[in-house]
Design an enzyme around this catalytic site. Sequence first.
Site, short mmCIF file in Angstrom:
data_model
loop_
_atom_site.label_atom_id
_atom_site.label_comp_id
_atom_site.label_asym_id
_atom_site.label_seq_id
_atom_site.Cartn_x
_atom_site.Cartn_y
_atom_site.Cartn_z
N SER A 31 0.88 -1.13 -0.06
CA SER A 31 -0.01 -0.02 0.03
C SER A 31 0.88 1.32 -0.01
O SER A 31 0.37 2.28 -0.32
CB SER A 31 -0.89 0.05 1.34
N LYS A 37 0.47 3.51 -3.01
CA LYS A 37 -0.92 4.41 -3.06
C LYS A 37 -0.17 5.82 -3.26
O LYS A 37 -0.68 6.54 -3.76
CB LYS A 37 -1.82 4.21 -2.11
N TYR A 55 -3.71 -2.51 -10.08
CA TYR A 55 -3.36 -1.96 -8.75
C TYR A 55 -2.65 -3.15 -8.04
O TYR A 55 -1.48 -3.09 -7.36
CB TYR A 55 -4.68 -1.81 -8.11
N TYR A 58 -4.25 4.48 7.87
CA TYR A 58 -5.55 3.92 7.97
C TYR A 58 -6.03 4.50 9.10
O TYR A 58 -6.09 5.94 9.52
CB TYR A 58 -5.48 2.53 8.01
N VAL A 82 1.51 -3.73 4.29
CA VAL A 82 1.38 -4.93 5.08
C VAL A 82 2.43 -5.88 4.81
O VAL A 82 2.39 -6.83 5.74
CB VAL A 82 0.06 -5.48 4.80
#
Length: 331
Positions: free
Chosen positions: A78, A81, A204, A256, A274
Amino acid sequence: MTGIEQRAFTGVLPGWDQVDRLVVDAYEYARADKSGQIADYIPVLAKADPKWFGVSVAETDGGLHHAGETGVEFSIQSISKAFVYALVCEDLGHGVVRDRVGVNNTGLAFNSVVAIELNDGHPMNPMVNAGALATTALMPGQSPRERWEAIREGLSRFAGRALELDEEVYRSEAATNQRNQAIARLLDSYGRIEGDPLAVVDVYTKQCALRVNAADLAVMGATLADGGVNPVTGERVVSAEVCRDTLAVLAASGLYERSGEWLFEIGLPGKSGVSGGIVTISPGKAGIGVFAPQLDSAGNSVRGQIATAFLSRALGLNVFASAVHTRKACR
């Protein structure tokens, strides 16, 4: 407010030897913590060695400081992103991406479907999976292949070296990404995603499977810290305005549902993944890259957070910290 020129005033890091020593101190301080769990919902990530741990700092003048296993490669996950968002902002501009993707924290898990429904199909921000899929769909290119190459090349420019796809991670995630497929289909039903939703998910998934190490993350973070210029290669990757926008989104949503706690404790924009990586940015000063695969319940590296918090305090990086200045004599 876009008609007002943005000015920037930032401080400097301590001397080279002191930064070098503090990076080692942060590594030793965090290494003692054995808590957390390795991500196992993606089968290939479960193979990570829990002993892996590396800390890197890249200064905006190109200086690099390392401690631990900073050359061990892992999938970016992630963290991608943040940099794909920057590339899309560079291509489409501040207003378009803000309106299409959003900038507000959902307060829910990174892969929440409920957040989409509660907000009339709006992805809300680019650091949750819904927003990241919408952002990936906005990458320039006439085909999924072209968009994937634009992402790989763009993130390589941030890192200052050619990044490669981890085929094993890609295959493992492609076989288990049904939730992202569902999120993309839901966004498509609301008219919030460009193109074939499953093709977007595939691109993605590939961007998350790019291989990096802690040193790469530090350089990528330092590029955002240095107004979009890679401090190692000297290449301009994105504009200073794009860096500002990206860091604002990271400050709000980069960790998050734990983003508020992160900002409260560390006081810097950052992004986690992660696989155990975290990139943190100190505007005008440095990028911090950490890697340790054992995660807390929100999916953030435990030792990575400890080391970053240490460096934020010891190097004077927290953007909310201040000290009393010497009073000027009355005139």
